[in-house]
Design a protein around this motif. Sequence first.
Motif, mmCIF file in Angstrom:
data_model
loop_
_atom_site.group_PDB
_atom_site.id
_atom_site.type_symbol
_atom_site.label_atom_id
_atom_site.label_comp_id
_atom_site.label_asym_id
_atom_site.label_seq_id
_atom_site.Cartn_x
_atom_site.Cartn_y
_atom_site.Cartn_z
ATOM 1 N N ARG A 49 -61.533 6.272 -9.523
ATOM 2 C CA ARG A 49 -61.612 7.711 -9.268
ATOM 3 C C ARG A 49 -60.929 8.035 -7.944
ATOM 4 N N LEU A 50 -60.032 8.994 -7.981
ATOM 5 C CA LEU A 50 -59.358 9.453 -6.771
ATOM 6 C C LEU A 50 -59.589 10.951 -6.629
ATOM 7 N N THR A 51 -59.423 11.453 -5.419
ATOM 8 C CA THR A 51 -59.598 12.886 -5.185
ATOM 9 C C THR A 51 -58.388 13.417 -4.430
ATOM 10 N N LEU A 52 -57.822 14.484 -4.965
ATOM 11 C CA LEU A 52 -56.631 15.066 -4.341
ATOM 12 C C LEU A 52 -56.913 15.485 -2.897
ATOM 13 N N GLY A 53 -55.969 15.174 -2.031
ATOM 14 C CA GLY A 53 -56.092 15.586 -0.635
ATOM 15 C C GLY A 53 -56.985 14.695 0.197
ATOM 16 N N ILE A 54 -57.701 13.753 -0.442
ATOM 17 C CA ILE A 54 -58.628 12.891 0.309
ATOM 18 C C ILE A 54 -58.220 11.427 0.162
ATOM 19 N N ASN A 55 -58.355 10.916 -1.036
ATOM 20 C CA ASN A 55 -57.890 9.545 -1.318
ATOM 21 C C ASN A 55 -57.092 9.615 -2.622
ATOM 22 N N ASP A 56 -55.883 10.111 -2.530
ATOM 23 C CA ASP A 56 -55.091 10.384 -3.733
ATOM 24 C C ASP A 56 -53.893 9.441 -3.872
ATOM 25 N N VAL A 57 -53.962 8.306 -3.194
ATOM 26 C CA VAL A 57 -52.874 7.330 -3.300
ATOM 27 C C VAL A 57 -53.456 5.997 -3.769
ATOM 28 N N LEU A 58 -52.977 5.542 -4.910
ATOM 29 C CA LEU A 58 -53.423 4.247 -5.437
ATOM 30 C C LEU A 58 -52.511 3.168 -4.869
ATOM 31 N N LEU A 59 -53.105 2.219 -4.179
ATOM 32 C CA LEU A 59 -52.322 1.138 -3.575
ATOM 33 C C LEU A 59 -52.728 -0.182 -4.227
ATOM 34 N N LEU A 60 -51.801 -0.760 -4.985
ATOM 35 C CA LEU A 60 -52.061 -2.029 -5.651
ATOM 36 C C LEU A 60 -51.310 -3.122 -4.923
ATOM 37 N N ARG A 61 -52.018 -4.149 -4.516
ATOM 38 C CA ARG A 61 -51.369 -5.252 -3.795
ATOM 39 C C ARG A 61 -51.498 -6.512 -4.650
ATOM 40 N N ASN A 62 -50.375 -7.131 -4.905
ATOM 41 C CA ASN A 62 -50.377 -8.328 -5.732
ATOM 42 C C ASN A 62 -50.332 -9.571 -4.834
ATOM 43 N N ALA A 63 -51.495 -10.184 -4.632
ATOM 44 C CA ALA A 63 -51.565 -11.405 -3.817
ATOM 45 C C ALA A 63 -51.516 -12.647 -4.705
ATOM 46 N N ASP A 64 -51.312 -12.430 -6.001
ATOM 47 C CA ASP A 64 -51.219 -13.556 -6.928
ATOM 48 C C ASP A 64 -49.808 -14.150 -6.843
ATOM 49 N N ASP A 65 -49.613 -15.277 -7.531
ATOM 50 C CA ASP A 65 -48.279 -15.885 -7.445
ATOM 51 C C ASP A 65 -47.432 -15.662 -8.692
ATOM 52 N N VAL A 66 -47.836 -14.690 -9.518
ATOM 53 C CA VAL A 66 -46.995 -14.276 -10.650
ATOM 54 C C VAL A 66 -46.881 -12.751 -10.621
ATOM 55 N N PRO A 67 -45.811 -12.201 -11.210
ATOM 56 C CA PRO A 67 -45.706 -10.729 -11.254
ATOM 57 C C PRO A 67 -46.843 -10.124 -12.074
ATOM 58 N N GLN A 68 -47.264 -8.945 -11.690
ATOM 59 C CA GLN A 68 -48.309 -8.234 -12.433
ATOM 60 C C GLN A 68 -47.752 -6.877 -12.845
ATOM 61 N N ALA A 69 -47.990 -6.533 -14.114
ATOM 62 C CA ALA A 69 -47.493 -5.254 -14.626
ATOM 63 C C ALA A 69 -48.567 -4.206 -14.484
ATOM 64 N N PHE A 70 -48.228 -3.144 -13.782
ATOM 65 C CA PHE A 70 -49.112 -1.994 -13.682
ATOM 66 C C PHE A 70 -48.365 -0.826 -14.317
#
Lengths: 196, 162
Positions: free
Chosen positions: B81-102
């Motif tokens: 759940r995100l809220t506009l103007g407050i936390n409206d940016v989804l940040l996905l960090r891939n610390a695994d050692d293979v590519p991940q599809a989002f």
Amino acid sequence: MTRAAALLLGLLLASVAATTSAGASAAPALKAGVFEPPRTAPELSLRGSDGAELTLARYRGKVVLMSFGFTNCAAVCPITLATLAEARRNLGNAADAVQVIFVTVDPERDDAARMKAYLAAFDASFVGATGTPEALAAVRGNYGVTARKHITTDGYVMDHSSSIYLIDRTGKLRALMPYGRSAGDFVHDVKLLLAQ
Amino acid sequence: MTPELHPTQRAAALGTRGRARPTREAWVSAVLLLFVLGVLMWASLAPIELASRDELFEIPHGTWARRMAGEKLEILPDTIRLTLGINDVLLLRNADDVPQAFGPALVMPGQSFRLPFATASTYSFACSAHASGQLNVIVEPSPARGWETLRWRLRNLASRTG
């Protein structure tokens, strides 16, 4: 009872303090989804709708907007291409530094001539890319694009990813604009990428 | 000699002597209650500003290997759940050692993908980091001052402490 109230109060105060910080960060610079750090955009080696081999290296120095689709697409692709054409118009002289590439997911029907005629209806500068099914599948794999044939009563359509990839002047894959964003969002991001 | 009292003064004096005085605990409770009400008012009216609008989710190193070994991992929530103007940016960090599809974004090892949202809606993405293969992102409009702001804060508090 008093202790429980004090605990609740403490948590609430902590919550308010955590959500009322003065140092709120600025909105992200690009409106598209950004890759950090950016990687070099996987190269293409396809057949261009202009008759020449289509590679990204041809467009170094330009911002490339690359989308995947097919000319028989009834819903998504025409909207994407119309949006990109509008963005180019709104960019004025800067439009010369922007190249739109439309990579087919339907090589069975989309040959170079058909793509050229189709794209010209949106913007004569747009370039289509086609190739063997294997070559196109490899490109899709490199970018994380999905495409699947869906049989209908009068033939077939292709279900496919609909986002647009933004590649900067140096050939780095910088960002991905989800489907449905406005021409203004593209203008905003292209201007930022051109200014770098 | 006792001074003559007005009838209303006499009644008040009698009333004071007739009632029990509030205990110390009652005073503390009353002050605490007032303070809680004040904080609730503040929590309802103060603008919500987080230090960052990013909502970070990390795919840990070894996720792919553990999944390939048959482990059923739930790395990311099915719904974010995100809220506009407050936390409206989804940040996905891939610390695994293979590519991940989002969705259509292929996030390479060590890379992050930062996706801002500008429209309140529900978004569904194919996501290889999910056992179900799908991630839903619900983007809600910015809460109005008052009850909506208070509710947002309480829900945020519950999600962080729960």
